[in-house]
Design an enzyme around this catalytic site. Structure first.
Site, PDB file in Angstrom:
ATOM      1  CB  CYS A   1      -0.922  -0.002   1.217  1.00 19.35           C
ATOM      2  SG  CYS A   1      -1.918   1.493   1.346  1.00 19.35           S
ATOM      3  N   GLY A   2       0.793   2.033  -1.059  1.00 18.68           N
ATOM      4  CA  GLY A   2       1.648   3.210  -1.170  1.00 18.68           C
ATOM      5  C   GLY A   2       1.334   4.276  -0.148  1.00 18.68           C
TER       6      GLY A   2
ATOM      7  CG  ASN B   1      -1.544  -4.032  -4.853  1.00 16.24           C
ATOM      8  OD1 ASN B   1      -0.955  -3.427  -5.738  1.00 16.24           O
ATOM      9  ND2 ASN B   1      -2.182  -3.391  -3.891  1.00 16.24           N
TER      10      ASN B   1
ATOM     11  CB  CYS C   1      -5.804   3.271  -3.818  1.00 15.54           C
ATOM     12  SG  CYS C   1      -4.960   1.694  -4.122  1.00 15.54           S
TER      13      CYS C   1
ATOM     14  CB  THR D   1      -0.796   0.092  -5.261  1.00 18.90           C
ATOM     15  OG1 THR D   1      -2.063  -0.168  -4.642  1.00 18.90           O
ATOM     16  CG2 THR D   1       0.341  -0.259  -4.313  1.00 18.90           C
TER      17      THR D   1
END
Length: 290
Positions: free
Chosen positions: A93-94, A169, A229, A231
């Site tokens: 998760c970025g 992901n 989000c 990513t």
């Protein structure tokens, strides 16, 4: 386990998390932090509320760290033990990893001045380098965006064509002329389960300036719609460049929770944005049921 474990809350562009400091793995040992506990913590009425949980823990105390990090295990002192709000494990998760580093600094576990060149952090998507930016935010080397086909998602009575992109992901980044602010993302989109056997994050993307600036909304697997989000922003930036026949460039990505910058290159992708801690305290014995 201490009777009142410390807990923090925070967010990256309003992608929010419950953060559990556990450096030596003694606060949440074994299956103490199971799926049911994660769901309770993330519940916005009965718990603290969040899109997920981040446990601040050294890699040596995470049973599956060796399997996902391999030869990089020793280089990753810290591991982002990340769970989705439904209790499932998340690869990467970025937004979360920026908050993870910020929390390590705030807790006195790392010195911010030593993070300018980046710190290697373990994740279930592999090692990621994250560092402190001069403007007070944080940058993350997200690794290369990997295109693996095209697919469709059915949402709000419409079908959206998109690019399948892996950022550690899976994502389906769908560029659309439909104003994303008009879409109903309260229900999970349907998708090609053969292309995405482990589920997928679906990004609906409006191009504001070709190859330069996009706006997106995202439905995250295991969570639902989130305010941001990291990513997903990377996948959307990659798709926005790809449709212009480009494989590198910097794209500004507006999400409901703020603004991110994504630099796409031939070998890696760098995400830059803010991270904010909101509160710090402890979980009460009454709530824990101890």
């Amino acid at each position: 386990m201490t009777a009142t474990p410390r807990v923090l809350t925070g967010h990256g562009t309003e992608n929010d998390f419950v953060v559990l400091p556990d450096p030596d793995g003694s606060v949440w040992p074994g299956d103490r932090l199971d799926a049911a506990m994660v769901r309770r913590l993330c519940d916005r009425r009965g718990g603290l509320g969040g899109d997920g949980v981040l446990r601040l823990v050294r890699s040596e105390h995470v049973p599956d760290a060796a399997a996902v990090l391999g030869a990089d295990l020793q280089a990753c002192e810290w591991f982002m033990d990340h769970r989705n709000a439904d209790g499932s494990f998340a690869e990467m998760c970025g937004n979360g990893i920026r908050l993870f580093l910020h929390a390590l600094v705030a807790e006195g576990l790392l010195d911010r001045s030593a993070c300018a060149d980046g710190v290697l952090v373990g994740t279930r998507g592999g090692p990621r380098r994250v560092g402190a930016a001069a403007d007070g935010g944080y940058w993350v080397d997200m690794g290369p965006a990997r295109e693996f086909g095209r697919g469709t998602a059915q949402l709000d009575g419409r079908t959206f064509d998109g690019l399948a992109v892996s950022m550690g992901n899976p994502h389906l980044a769908a560029l659309t002329d439909v104003d994303v602010d008009t879409l109903d993302l309260t229900a999970a989109p349907s998708f090609d389960e053969e292309l995405f056997p482990d589920g997928v994050n679906v990004e609906l993307v409006n191009v504001l300036e070709p190859g330069e600036h996009v706006r997106l909304r995202v439905f995250e697997r295991g969570v639902g719609e989130t305010r941001s989000c990291g990513t997903g922003a990377c996948a959307a930036a990659y798709a926005a460049l790809a449709v212009e026949g480009r494989r590198e460039g910097t794209v500004i990505v507006d999400v409901p929770g703020g603004r991110l910058s994504v630099q796409v290159g031939p070998r890696t992708t760098v995400l830059t944005g803010p991270a904010v801690l909101v509160s710090a305290g402890s979980l009460c014995r009454e709530w824990l049921g101890d």
